[in-house]
Design a protein around this motif. Structure first.
Motif, PDB file in Angstrom:
ATOM      1  N   ALA A 148      12.338  -4.983   6.590  1.00 28.24           N
ATOM      2  CA  ALA A 148      11.696  -5.726   5.495  1.00 28.24           C
ATOM      3  C   ALA A 148      11.243  -4.737   4.444  1.00 28.24           C
ATOM      4  N   PHE A 149      12.081  -4.491   3.453  1.00 26.37           N
ATOM      5  CA  PHE A 149      11.770  -3.513   2.415  1.00 26.37           C
ATOM      6  C   PHE A 149      11.251  -4.238   1.183  1.00 26.37           C
ATOM      7  N   VAL A 150      10.133  -3.790   0.639  1.00 29.48           N
ATOM      8  CA  VAL A 150       9.542  -4.413  -0.542  1.00 29.48           C
ATOM      9  C   VAL A 150      10.271  -3.891  -1.781  1.00 29.48           C
ATOM     10  N   MET A 151      11.085  -4.710  -2.388  1.00 27.77           N
ATOM     11  CA  MET A 151      11.983  -4.265  -3.450  1.00 27.77           C
ATOM     12  C   MET A 151      11.521  -4.648  -4.847  1.00 27.77           C
ATOM     13  N   ASP A 152      10.408  -5.420  -4.981  1.00 28.64           N
ATOM     14  CA  ASP A 152       9.990  -5.845  -6.314  1.00 28.64           C
ATOM     15  C   ASP A 152       8.982  -4.873  -6.939  1.00 28.64           C
ATOM     16  N   GLY A 153       8.951  -3.663  -6.430  1.00 31.02           N
ATOM     17  CA  GLY A 153       8.097  -2.607  -6.976  1.00 31.02           C
ATOM     18  C   GLY A 153       8.614  -1.266  -6.488  1.00 31.02           C
ATOM     19  N   GLU A 154       7.913  -0.215  -6.823  1.00 33.08           N
ATOM     20  CA  GLU A 154       8.406   1.118  -6.483  1.00 33.08           C
ATOM     21  C   GLU A 154       7.630   1.806  -5.365  1.00 33.08           C
ATOM     22  N   MET A 155       6.501   1.223  -4.931  1.00 39.46           N
ATOM     23  CA  MET A 155       5.644   1.916  -3.976  1.00 39.46           C
ATOM     24  C   MET A 155       6.309   2.121  -2.616  1.00 39.46           C
ATOM     25  N   GLU A 205      -7.619   3.570  -6.470  1.00 39.55           N
ATOM     26  CA  GLU A 205      -6.196   3.337  -6.734  1.00 39.55           C
ATOM     27  C   GLU A 205      -5.707   2.071  -6.036  1.00 39.55           C
ATOM     28  N   MET A 206      -6.244   1.809  -4.832  1.00 42.93           N
ATOM     29  CA  MET A 206      -5.875   0.583  -4.109  1.00 42.93           C
ATOM     30  C   MET A 206      -6.251  -0.658  -4.915  1.00 42.93           C
ATOM     31  N   GLU A 207      -7.394  -0.596  -5.564  1.00 43.27           N
ATOM     32  CA  GLU A 207      -7.865  -1.753  -6.331  1.00 43.27           C
ATOM     33  C   GLU A 207      -7.032  -2.003  -7.577  1.00 43.27           C
ATOM     34  N   THR A 208      -6.249  -1.022  -8.013  1.00 39.59           N
ATOM     35  CA  THR A 208      -5.398  -1.205  -9.190  1.00 39.59           C
ATOM     36  C   THR A 208      -3.965  -1.597  -8.836  1.00 39.59           C
ATOM     37  N   LEU A 209      -3.631  -1.637  -7.539  1.00 39.11           N
ATOM     38  CA  LEU A 209      -2.269  -1.968  -7.136  1.00 39.11           C
ATOM     39  C   LEU A 209      -1.951  -3.426  -7.450  1.00 39.11           C
ATOM     40  N   ASP A 210      -0.695  -3.665  -7.821  1.00 37.73           N
ATOM     41  CA  ASP A 210      -0.259  -5.044  -8.034  1.00 37.73           C
ATOM     42  C   ASP A 210       0.086  -5.683  -6.693  1.00 37.73           C
ATOM     43  N   ASP A 211       0.566  -6.923  -6.720  1.00 35.88           N
ATOM     44  CA  ASP A 211       0.874  -7.636  -5.476  1.00 35.88           C
ATOM     45  C   ASP A 211       1.917  -6.893  -4.649  1.00 35.88           C
ATOM     46  N   SER A 212       2.911  -6.308  -5.326  1.00 37.91           N
ATOM     47  CA  SER A 212       3.962  -5.590  -4.615  1.00 37.91           C
ATOM     48  C   SER A 212       3.384  -4.406  -3.850  1.00 37.91           C
ATOM     49  N   GLY A 213       2.532  -3.625  -4.523  1.00 34.00           N
ATOM     50  CA  GLY A 213       1.925  -2.480  -3.881  1.00 34.00           C
ATOM     51  C   GLY A 213       1.039  -2.859  -2.710  1.00 34.00           C
ATOM     52  N   LEU A 214       0.280  -3.961  -2.848  1.00 27.70           N
ATOM     53  CA  LEU A 214      -0.578  -4.422  -1.760  1.00 27.70           C
ATOM     54  C   LEU A 214       0.246  -4.896  -0.571  1.00 27.70           C
ATOM     55  N   ARG A 215       1.416  -5.507  -0.852  1.00 28.67           N
ATOM     56  CA  ARG A 215       2.286  -5.928   0.255  1.00 28.67           C
ATOM     57  C   ARG A 215       2.852  -4.725   1.001  1.00 28.67           C
ATOM     58  N   VAL A 216       3.120  -3.633   0.280  1.00 30.33           N
ATOM     59  CA  VAL A 216       3.581  -2.405   0.934  1.00 30.33           C
ATOM     60  C   VAL A 216       2.489  -1.882   1.867  1.00 30.33           C
ATOM     61  N   MET A 217       1.257  -1.865   1.382  1.00 27.40           N
ATOM     62  CA  MET A 217       0.150  -1.427   2.228  1.00 27.40           C
ATOM     63  C   MET A 217       0.041  -2.274   3.483  1.00 27.40           C
ATOM     64  N   SER A 218       0.108  -3.592   3.316  1.00 22.36           N
ATOM     65  CA  SER A 218       0.008  -4.492   4.465  1.00 22.36           C
ATOM     66  C   SER A 218       1.155  -4.273   5.430  1.00 22.36           C
TER      67      SER A 218
END
Length: 897
Positions: free
Chosen positions: A656-663, A687-700
């Motif tokens: 499951a690769f998050v492809m709608d962002g670059e993180m 920096e975490m608080e500035t991440l968009d939805d894509s970046g937050l999904r990568v973290m999760s």
């Protein structure tokens, strides 16, 4: 007038040990050499005080008050006007210094060396008219000139030891047209320097054919390349997208961490290793480096295991147990203490300067020191005394000594190198020293003009001009960071008089210094001053009197390097059965420094680990064979443990690769090596608080929890007791580094990234550089695992990181001088393609280059024309580079069409 090179070490006992371990030839006590670059500033020993010093340094600048250096007074025991008689002064007598006139064998044109006339002429044009007597005796060792015997030798730095290796290596390469050689060095800067040198040495030299005769007219008709009879020197130091093969070079100059070992593995695997005829191992003492040294042992052991003869030449300034190394490599050994440039050593403490010679100096007079009753004065008088300073900034006696000695040397017209143990310490000291030597050039308008030009060159770099350099260069002091090529050149030409550096940053600069001391042709004498605190005196004296530690194998450290050795030889089919593995192990340095029972135990446990990790499989009939995963790990030059971690991470990403962002892609691209990174959790939280939805999904997806990051930012500590906890901590740290890479790929200058993430500027630079090499390895990993799409994605991110830019600027970033911010300015001004730049007149590019300067430059009217002329010259280089790239593109279009 003799030239003098001053070297100042500002140090505590810990710093002294770090310096001695990697660069100094002074004896020391200890075991393994630590990796260079540890942040322990001598004058500011704690992390907290380092930060205070750094912040204080940031507040200093050219507008603050100047400092007057303390005077240094000669004592009654100090030097008098009578000339000192030494081995160096005796060399001035013709009879004591043989020359080619008295000994013909000191000329490289002598028939014994059998060197082509063109090679001898090239060396002469580079200033090598004859060799030293020790070099002659070394080269005349049994079986060396004909390649029948290996060589291990030691000579002081600056004594000409590299030339011996160059001569032997070039002889092997010139013997046959298909002959290859490798020169292995520890640092990228040294690789770059050596490539430039060797290309000058081999320029215009013709190789001979396999049958030993020069190519005739008929033979030239079927040659595939016009340069087949020339010697191609190529440097390999990580991150390149070019997949180098044995056919791409004649002399390969490379670092040993990945490039040398990987080149050998590939060549053994595809059987192209047969053309390798010589390998030079420079800085052979680094085989004892606990972080990287074992790779030298892997390289050498493979060479000893080949069916054909490869001449191995190992050299260093410090080889304490050279006999063991010579036995291991089956080599002739040679030792010399000859140093063409004298080095006078001193110890400075409590504002007193002592001679640190072996006869009658501080070392032999140190015996009265008594640990039981506390520190006592030395029983030898100082030769000079540094007066106290009235400036509050110079109340520290160590700093006052550094500033006073530096000022004295500069005002005498000579150069100074000051070594500190941390980057913060370097910046602080550079600013202080610059305030004391601000007028040392005597107002020389030529020097001032050249320094102004240097600052202009530094401003034009993609990262702009560092504020510390902006403050210090006008006074003649500088810092060795990414700008070190420009700074080193300016120092070499006398434009700068002082360089403040860490030992690791200065390692690749060809300047006279302790450990790289006394460069012939640069100076006639040198001085070193080890500045220490009074409380450290006893430890420093003990350190200076101690013996060098014995070199030993690094294959059985806690990290189980023998496991990697076994995986590699199985993967390239150098040894696959237990008997062949035993033969291989007998050729290691380990076999001479460890008990056979202990080695056997480690081998068995390592083989079991490799099977459990699914890197190898056991076959009862043929022994062991490598799996697809094992092959991928070897090809990517990863440690087995790192390879297992990467495989787990990549398997999860492929599901499951998050492809709608670059993180997610950047995280995959981030190196897994241990950078000893200290995460600033407050910055991480911001920096975490500035991440968009894509970046937050990568973290999760990675299992990173915002609640944990918040707790850490509030002062909690990450648990690392179990393997699982350590892996989770590793993922958090890797994501923190990925955030930095995100900024670098999106055109944020390095110094701003460093400031934002509370990281040393050099650490961010190292991360960016390491990522390119790691990406190349990851691409190979994916290719061997048949993950082609992932390999292509990683290649793209590698291009972006190298360019320091977004995807739309990648084409422009291929042009010389066009990177990051400069590329964006060109793009915004309508030069969006290589063709657009190629078709522009250079004069049209000058206004764009002015606009691309990171800060507005205020120049006097008389300087404006000169500045524009300089930018026009740069614009011409850009135009020529763009035209070459455009022609290649057009040729490719024609071929594809």
């Amino acid at each position: 007038m003799e030239l003098r090179q001053g070297i100042l070490h500002q140090t505590t006992i810990q710093t002294a040990k770090q310096h001695q371990g990697t660069y100094s030839t002074t004896p020391l006590a200890g075991n393994k050499r630590p990796s260079p670059g540890l942040d322990t500033h001598s004058g500011v020993p704690t992390h907290a005080s380092q930060k205070v010093a750094f912040q204080r340094a940031s507040s200093l600048g050219r507008n603050v008050s100047t400092l007057v250096a303390s005077t240094i007074e000669v004592t009654e025991s100090g030097p008098r006007n009578s000339p000192e008689v030494s081995e160096y002064s005796q060399r001035k007598v013709v009879s004591a210094t043989p020359t080619a006139g008295t000994d013909r064998a000191l000329s490289l044109s002598h028939p014994r060396y059998a060197l082509p006339k063109s090679l001898v002429e090239n060396l002469r044009s580079l200033g090598i008219n004859e060799i030293y007597p020790w070099q002659k005796h070394c080269l005349m060792g049994p079986g060396l000139l004909n390649g029948a015997k290996n060589l291990v030798y030691t000579a002081p730095t600056g004594g000409g030891k590299s030339l011996v290796a160059d001569v032997l290596m070039l002889k092997r390469v010139l013997e046959r047209r298909d002959a290859k050689a490798l020169l292995i060095l520890p640092y990228v800067a040294l690789v770059q320097e050596k490539v430039r040198w060797l290309r000058k040495v081999v320029q215009g030299i013709t190789r001979i054919a396999p049958d030993g005769v020069l190519p005739g007219k008929e033979e030239t008709l079927w040659r595939r390349r016009a340069d087949e009879d020339t010697i191609r020197v190529v440097g390999f130091f990580g991150g390149g997208k070019i997949r180098a093969t044995w056919a791409d070079f004649d002399i390969g100059v490379c670092t040993f961490e990945k490039e040398a070992n990987t080149l050998m593995n590939t060549a053994i695997d595809d059987c192209s290793i047969a053309n390798l005829r010589a390998v030079v191992l420079d800085e052979l003492h680094m085989i004892d480096d606990d972080h990287r040294g074992y790779l030298l042992e892997l390289c050498a052991t493979k060479l000893l295991s080949l069916e054909h003869k490869v001449q191995i030449v190992g050299m260093s300034a410090t080889l304490p147990n050279i006999e063991v190394l010579a036995q291991w490599l089956g080599a002739h050994r040679y030792q010399t203490a000859y140093r063409p440039i004298p080095i006078k050593e001193h110890l400075v403490y409590d504002s007193k300067i002592y001679e640190a010679s072996s006869k009658g100096g501080v070392l032999t007079a140190a015996t009265p020191l008594n640990r039981q009753t506390g520190p006592r004065e030395l029983m030898v008088p100082p030769i000079r005394v540094i007066t106290n300073s009235s400036h509050k900034e110079l109340q520290d006696p160590v700093l006052n000594a550094v500033v006073s000695l530096a000022s004295e040397t500069v005002r005498s017209g000579y150069g100074v190198l000051i070594f500190c143990s941390s980057r913060a310490g370097c910046e602080f000291d550079a600013r202080i020293v610059s305030r004391a030597v601000h007028d040392a050039h005597g107002g020389d308008p030529v020097i001032l003009e050249k320094r102004t030009d240097l600052m202009g060159d530094l401003r034009s770099l993609p990262s702009g001009l560092d504020p510390a350099l902006d403050d210090t260069i006008p006074s003649g002091a500088g810092l060795t960071t990414e700008e070190r090529d420009l700074i080193a050149d300016a120092y070499d030409k006398g434009i700068l008089k002082v360089i403040v550096a860490t030992c690791s940053l200065a390692a690749g600069i060809n300047l006279p210094m302790r450990g790289r001391a006394g460069r012939k042709g640069k100076d006639e004498v040198g001085e070193t001053y080890l500045c220490c605190r009074k409380n450290d005196l006893e430890d420093v004296i003990e350190l200076m009197n101690a013996e060098l530690p014995q070199l030993s194998s690094g294959l059985m450290t806690d990290k189980q390097r023998i496991r990697r050795a076994l995986l590699e030889i199985i993967a390239v089919r150098l040894a696959t059965s237990r008997d062949s593995m035993d033969d291989y192990l007998l050729k290691t340095l380990l076999s001479l420094t460890a008990e056979s029972d202990v080695i056997r135990e480690h081998v068995e446990s390592s083989l079991s680990d490799l099977i459990e990790m699914e890197f190898i499989q056991e076959d009862e009939q043929s022994g062991f064979k490598v799996t697809q995963l094992g092959k991928a790990v070897v090809a990517s030059a990863l440690e087995p443990e790192d390879g297992a971690f990467v495989h787990r991470e990549m398997q999860r990403a492929l599901r499951a690769f998050v492809m709608d962002g670059e993180m997610h892609l950047l995280y995959t691209f981030t190196p897994v090596q241990d950078f000893s990174t200290t995460v600033n959790w407050k910055v991480f939280r911001n920096e975490m608080e500035t991440l968009d939805d894509s970046g937050l999904r990568v973290m999760s997806f990675l299992g990173l929890k915002p609640t944990i990051i918040n707790k850490m930012a509030q002062g909690s500590t990450m648990k690392e007791s179990t393997p699982g906890e350590r892996e989770i901590s590793r993922i958090y740290t890797r994501f923190y580094l990925a955030l930095q890479l995100r900024d670098l790929c999106n055109e944020v200058p390095i110094h701003l990234v460093a400031q934002k993430y509370d990281m040393p500027r050099g650490s961010v630079q190292t991360l960016a550089q390491t990522c390119q090499g790691f990406a190349a390895g990851m691409v190979k990993f994916c290719e061997h695992m048949d993950w082609g799409m992932m390999a292509a994605a990683l290649d793209h991110v590698s291009d972006r990181l190298k360019a320091g830019a977004r995807a739309d600027l990648l084409a422009l970033a291929q042009i010389t001088f066009i990177k990051s911010r400069t590329a964006r300015v060109f793009y915004d001004n309508g030069f969006k393609t290589v063709a657009a730049v190629a078709n522009a007149d250079p004069s049209e590019l000058v206004p764009v280059l002015i606009q691309a300067q990171p800060m507005k430059i205020r120049l006097k009217k008389q300087d404006e024309q000169k500045y524009e002329e300089k930018l026009f010259a740069k614009a011409e280089i850009i135009s020529n580079s763009a035209n070459r790239l455009w022609q290649i593109q057009m040729q490719q279009d024609i071929e594809e069409g």
